[in-house]
Design an enzyme around this catalytic site. Structure first.
Site, PDB file in Angstrom:
ATOM      1  N   GLU A   1      15.483  33.841   0.594  1.00 52.65           N
ATOM      2  CA  GLU A   1      15.653  32.887   1.826  1.00 52.65           C
ATOM      3  C   GLU A   1      15.750  33.686   3.090  1.00 52.65           C
ATOM      4  O   GLU A   1      15.161  33.420   4.233  1.00 52.65           O
ATOM      5  CB  GLU A   1      16.794  31.889   1.809  1.00 52.65           C
ATOM      6  CG  GLU A   1      16.474  30.685   0.730  1.00 52.65           C
ATOM      7  CD  GLU A   1      17.802  29.975   0.479  1.00 52.65           C
ATOM      8  OE1 GLU A   1      17.612  28.650   1.234  1.00 52.65           O
ATOM      9  OE2 GLU A   1      18.677  30.186  -0.118  1.00 52.65           O
TER      10      GLU A   1
ATOM     11  N   ALA B   1      23.108  34.655  -2.735  1.00 54.60           N
ATOM     12  CA  ALA B   1      24.430  34.204  -2.094  1.00 54.60           C
ATOM     13  C   ALA B   1      25.585  34.809  -3.160  1.00 54.60           C
ATOM     14  O   ALA B   1      25.322  34.888  -4.350  1.00 54.60           O
ATOM     15  CB  ALA B   1      24.670  32.789  -1.824  1.00 54.60           C
TER      16      ALA B   1
ATOM     17  N   GLU C   1      18.344  28.712  -7.909  1.00 55.77           N
ATOM     18  CA  GLU C   1      19.702  27.950  -7.792  1.00 55.77           C
ATOM     19  C   GLU C   1      19.733  26.722  -8.694  1.00 55.77           C
ATOM     20  O   GLU C   1      20.730  26.214  -8.981  1.00 55.77           O
ATOM     21  CB  GLU C   1      19.453  27.443  -6.317  1.00 55.77           C
ATOM     22  CG  GLU C   1      19.704  28.300  -5.394  1.00 55.77           C
ATOM     23  CD  GLU C   1      18.596  29.198  -4.746  1.00 55.77           C
ATOM     24  OE1 GLU C   1      18.725  29.861  -3.730  1.00 55.77           O
ATOM     25  OE2 GLU C   1      17.493  29.178  -5.544  1.00 55.77           O
TER      26      GLU C   1
ATOM     27  N   GLY D   1      19.283  33.248  -2.154  1.00 53.95           N
ATOM     28  CA  GLY D   1      19.739  33.481  -0.830  1.00 53.95           C
ATOM     29  C   GLY D   1      18.939  34.697  -0.210  1.00 53.95           C
ATOM     30  O   GLY D   1      18.639  34.870   0.877  1.00 53.95           O
TER      31      GLY D   1
END
Length: 643
Positions: A119, A70, A141, A116
């Site tokens: 993911e 992200a 993270e 992300g």
């Protein structure tokens, strides 16, 4: 077939009905899942849902990697937990739509695939990765005070089983393509990037391999077993970090304990558990440090032509610097007056090589790059020469006077001095502008910071070449103005010496160290002094003008040769570099009082321009001393009125 025209995605459909989707984020060196990118991905998903395709392949247009995660820069805009939860639910819904596509969606991965990005890859039906050193997959993270928020918790548990998935998320570790295949994150490995497309096409035509949950995974998901595993995870994590300081790993463990048997439910509940962590002081501080650490490397120019490094001094520091440089790809010659010291350093380096270069050809190559050179024959051809000899001004002066005559004119001359001002070392040189400091910290393989020391006489180009070298060996360069103790040792000196003064006055070593640990330090100041070396502590005290009493234990230990961990005895007893002790419960308020001298000195360094900014002081002291990261650094802690 008409394809959507987007800023960040380029889509082409071939004659077989396969959509080749290239993610190439506009005006960015790396791919990240920013708000704008996710909005385009939603438009692209709508097009894929309406299209008659045989399959789709998501790949990267960036040479360095797949998706870095992200967009961390946008995290600061999310201050309302309810708004953030709603945004996460939108991303979850988007990824679930990708999972429900009627045809295979394949992620073709090279380079980094993190956070992300991983993911998103796990939401695809299949994943192919290039099996080379650049490919890294993982969930970092936790290093930002968070855990995966785009459905990665449940998807990783479903693919890897609870123990492996939780280990990955709790550690923040990155995995190679081959390791990721063992975890179930990757279905196929290929040798080179040009094989990705062919393998993806074959996977679409033949079908994505079906994975059935292993019996062990199903057994570990049973309530009693899962609850026991969660409790073990909590104990192991609590032994490393304080849940008050770092809530994210414990919140993740609670999520697994409650919902680990139902991965779908686990990732649904994730959207409510994630927002409080995002707005927490811990995550805000860790994100601030992330940006500060990245800034240290920003705009660092490569050291052009750097191939050969010569290290003088085969003690613990010199030997470890040489080993790390060899591991980083440079040819290294190691010199010392004591040939036996060189042999011991080369032998010690093999332990590092065995850990970091696991495959035999790579290990053989790195061994070959570290060359014993007692006579100093490598000086003439070296592009960078690093001095790591005894911390004595006269010795260093004589050495650099000799090096200046023997080294090629283009070579950078660097000192690993821990406290002596460059102007004093270079006093005997004809051209002091060639001298720069590259101050490593012990242990070299573990501590990421290197102080790049300069003074008014140092050539700016030499400083930049030193920065480029530090980045090339995967460390963080902190540019520091020359002065007594530089930055890290200057602020550590008052902290450690004040603690040693307390010991002389009768306070308990264990109580002092326990208080610092309770505050958030990785070890107490007395243990730290032993780790740094009591001779170094005394030398730094002298440089800083801090009086070490003649009848104090510090001078007594140094006079007796009890220098701490490197000799096996100091204020504590050490065995093979480790000390066996159980600390009592610590007083965090006392810990704050212990750290006040350090913070006061940081403020003086900022006012004197020792480094460029408060951010650089905070990240430098955290990397160099282990100061509590969850507080964002000493100056940030003072700003928060914690110290």
């Amino acid at each position: 077939m008409n394809t959507p025209e987007l800023s960040h995605f380029n889509t082409q459909v071939d004659a077989d009905g396969i959509a080749w989707i290239t993610f190439d984020q506009h005006a960015s060196a790396v791919n990240t899942l920013s708000t704008a990118v996710l909005a385009e991905l939603e438009m692209l998903t709508s097009w894929m849902e309406q299209s008659t395709l045989t399959g789709a392949v998501l790949r990267s247009g960036k040479p360095g990697g797949f998706i870095a995660g992200a967009d961390v820069r946008e995290f600061e805009t999310f201050t309302d937990p309810a708004q953030l939860s709603a945004g996460l639910q939108q991303v979850h819904a988007l990824f679930e739509r990708l999972e429900r596509l009627a045809y295979p969606l394949i992620a073709a991965i090279h380079g980094y695939c993190l956070g992300g990005g991983l993911e998103l890859a796990l939401a695809c039906h299949g994943r192919i990765a290039v099996d080379d050193a650049r490919t890294k997959l993982g969930f970092p993270e936790v290093k930002l005070g968070l855990f995966p928020g785009f459905g990665g918790t449940g998807r990783s548990v479903a693919l890897s089983g609870g123990v492996a998935a939780m280990t990955a998320m709790l550690s923040g570790k990155s995995y190679s393509a081959r390791q990721a295949r063992g975890l179930g994150w990757v279905d196929r490995c290929v040798a080179t990037p040009d094989r990705l497309a062919w393998t993806a096409r074959k996977m679409i035509n033949r079908g994505v391999p079906r994975r059935t949950p292993r019996l062990t995974h199903r057994l570990m998901a049973l309530p009693g077993v899962r609850h026991l595993l969660a409790e073990q995870m909590r104990k192991k994590t609590a032994a490393k970090v304080n849940p008050t300081h770092y809530p994210a790993p414990f919140a993740l463990i609670d999520l697994y304990r409650q919902h680990g048997a139902n991965p779908q439910r686990m990732r649904t509940v994730e959207t409510a558990a994630f927002p409080p962590l995002m707005v927490s002081r811990t995550s805000q501080s860790l994100r601030r440090l992330f940006f500060a650490s990245e800034a240290l490397k920003a705009d660092a120019e490569p050291f052009d032509g750097l191939k050969r490094v010569h290290v003088i001094g085969a003690g613990v520091m010199g030997g470890d610097i040489a080993a790390w440089c060899a591991l980083s790809g440079f040819e290294v010659t190691l010199q010392d007056l004591d040939a036996g010291a060189v042999d011991r350093a080369v032998e010690r380096a093999q332990q590092l090589f065995a850990k970091r270069a696991r495959r035999q050809p790579a290990r053989d190559n790195v061994r070959a790059r570290l060359i014993a050179d007692p006579e100093g024959n490598g000086i003439a051809n070296a592009d960078l020469i690093i001095e790591a000899v005894v911390e004595r001004e006269d010795v260093k002066q004589a050495l650099f006077r000799d090096l200046e005559a023997r080294a090629k004119p283009s070579a950078v001359l660097a000192s690993n001095t821990s406290s002596i001002a460059l102007a004093r070392i270079s006093r005997a040189m004809d051209d002091p502008s060639r001298l720069v400091g590259v101050h490593f910290f012990n242990p070299v393989a573990q501590l990421p910071l290197v102080e790049v020391i300069h003074d008014a006489g140092t050539d700016a180009a030499v400083v930049e070449r030193a920065r480029g070298f530090v980045v090339a060996i995967r460390k963080y360069p902190l540019v520091v103005k020359s002065g007594p103790g530089f930055l890290v040792n200057r602020v550590l000196g008052p902290y450690m010496l004040d603690a040693l003064r307390r010991v002389d006055e009768g306070e308990s070593i264990d109580v002092i160290d326990a208080a610092a640990v309770a505050f958030g330090m990785p070890m107490g100041p007395v243990e730290l002094a032993d780790t740094v070396g009591l001779d170094i502590c005394l030398a730094v005290a002298t440089e800083l003008g801090i009086e070490a009493p003649a009848d104090g234990r510090l001078r007594q230990h140094v006079a007796a040769g009890n220098l701490g961990s490197k000799t096996g005895q100091g204020y504590l007893s050490w065995t093979q570099g480790k000390v066996a002790r159980t600390l009592p419960a610590g007083d965090a308020e006392l810990g704050g009082a212990l750290l006040k001298p350090l913070v006061d000195e940081c403020e003086r360094c900022l006012s004197e321009g020792v480094v460029a900014s408060a951010d650089e002081i905070d990240i430098g002291v955290i990397m160099g001393t282990g100061f509590a990261p969850f507080l964002g650094g000493p100056l940030n802690a003072r700003h928060l009125e914690i110290i």
